[in-house]
Design an enzyme around this catalytic site. Structure first.
Site, PDB file in Angstrom:
ATOM      1  N   LYS A 127       0.266  35.949  -8.794  1.00  0.00           N
ATOM      2  CA  LYS A 127       1.211  36.632  -7.912  1.00  0.00           C
ATOM      3  C   LYS A 127       2.324  35.672  -7.458  1.00  0.00           C
ATOM      4  O   LYS A 127       3.506  35.968  -7.583  1.00  0.00           O
ATOM      5  CB  LYS A 127       0.486  37.208  -6.688  1.00  0.00           C
ATOM      6  CG  LYS A 127       1.371  38.145  -5.894  1.00  0.00           C
ATOM      7  CD  LYS A 127       0.791  38.497  -4.557  1.00  0.00           C
ATOM      8  CE  LYS A 127       1.489  37.696  -3.498  1.00  0.00           C
ATOM      9  NZ  LYS A 127       1.015  37.851  -2.155  1.00  0.00           N
ATOM     10  N   ASP A 146       1.079  42.882  -4.891  1.00  0.00           N
ATOM     11  CA  ASP A 146       0.547  42.588  -3.556  1.00  0.00           C
ATOM     12  C   ASP A 146      -0.087  43.874  -3.005  1.00  0.00           C
ATOM     13  O   ASP A 146      -0.250  44.840  -3.745  1.00  0.00           O
ATOM     14  CB  ASP A 146       1.646  42.043  -2.632  1.00  0.00           C
ATOM     15  CG  ASP A 146       2.658  43.116  -2.240  1.00  0.00           C
ATOM     16  OD1 ASP A 146       2.589  44.253  -2.773  1.00  0.00           O
ATOM     17  OD2 ASP A 146       3.514  42.833  -1.387  1.00  0.00           O
TER      18      ASP A 146
END
Ligand code: SF4
Length: 227
Positions: A127, A146
């Site tokens: 991420k 997310d």
């Protein structure tokens, strides 16, 4: 209505993307940063913390620590104090320091531009690497996933997967690669402004005509899409 075909999903996604683009033409990363190193540090700090809080903390942090060497050589207790209000500060300070030591040792203090190199740094997963690559370097290697993006992808019926890794793979197969970074911003902005975790504003939603609202418990439905 029968199960949605892949082709129908692609057409629907195109309409969702067009509407999000119209709604959020200025969508961008809401962390404040100048350059890849600052974005890397800010993204590490953003775990379990709001961008707003991170931006408050980094206003002073970035004035004090200007290079990877500065973070690498800082007394750990001092770094911990500097990032304390972002939560999990001991871990974050430790990771930032270890990450910057590797940047100094392996990359001459610079942030590398590949997923492989980035994910070898302490505190950096896919991420964080996607955020840095997409926003600091304009390289679309993957899709940031997310909590907002995971929630919206599921509500929009784009994926049934639960883990960020699997959600990312499905989104990569659906969304055109050149839009991967922007797509993340659109979903994050929509998640923050319209499609909140507890009380999504489906009535006022700009993409309600193309959203099956999977898992949203509200009496009135605005779409007939069935997945
Ligand atoms: S219609 Fe509701 S669930 Fe679907 S994206 Fe909009 S706010 Fe979220």
């Amino acid at each position: 209505m029968s199960r949605e075909s892949l082709q129908a999903k692609a057409v629907r996604l195109k309409k969702i993307i067009a509407a999000l683009d119209r709604t959020y033409p200025e969508a961008h990363c809401e962390l404040d940063y100048a350059g890849p190193l600052q974005l890397l540090i800010a993204t590490i700090l953003s775990a379990q913390c709001t961008d707003k809080r991170v931006n408050i903390v980094t206003t002073d942090l970035f004035k004090k620590y200007r290079s990877a060497v500065d973070y690498a050589n800082a007394p750990l207790a001092e770094l911990e104090q500097a990032v304390k209000s972002t939560g999990f500060f001991r871990n974050k300070a430790k990771n930032i320091q270890a990450c910057c030591r590797k940047l100094v040792e392996l990359h001459a203090g610079n942030v590398p531009r590949t997923m492989e190199e980035l994910t070898q740094l302490d505190g950096v997963g896919r991420k964080t690497a996607n955020v840095v690559l997409g926003n600091a370097f304009g390289i679309n290697v993957g899709v940031v996933v997310d909590t907002h993006i995971a929630r919206l992808s599921q509500r929009l019926g784009l994926t049934k997967q639960k883990t960020p890794e699997k959600i990312e793979l499905e989104l990569m197969a659906l969304v055109p690669q050149k839009q991967w970074t922007l797509f993340s911003h659109w979903l994050i902005w929509h998640g923050r402004r319209r499609c909140a975790a507890r009380r999504p504003d489906c009535e006022g939603c700009e993409i309600k005509q193309n959203c099956p609202r999977i898992g949203v418990k509200i009496a009135e439905k605005t779409s007939n899409i069935e997945l």
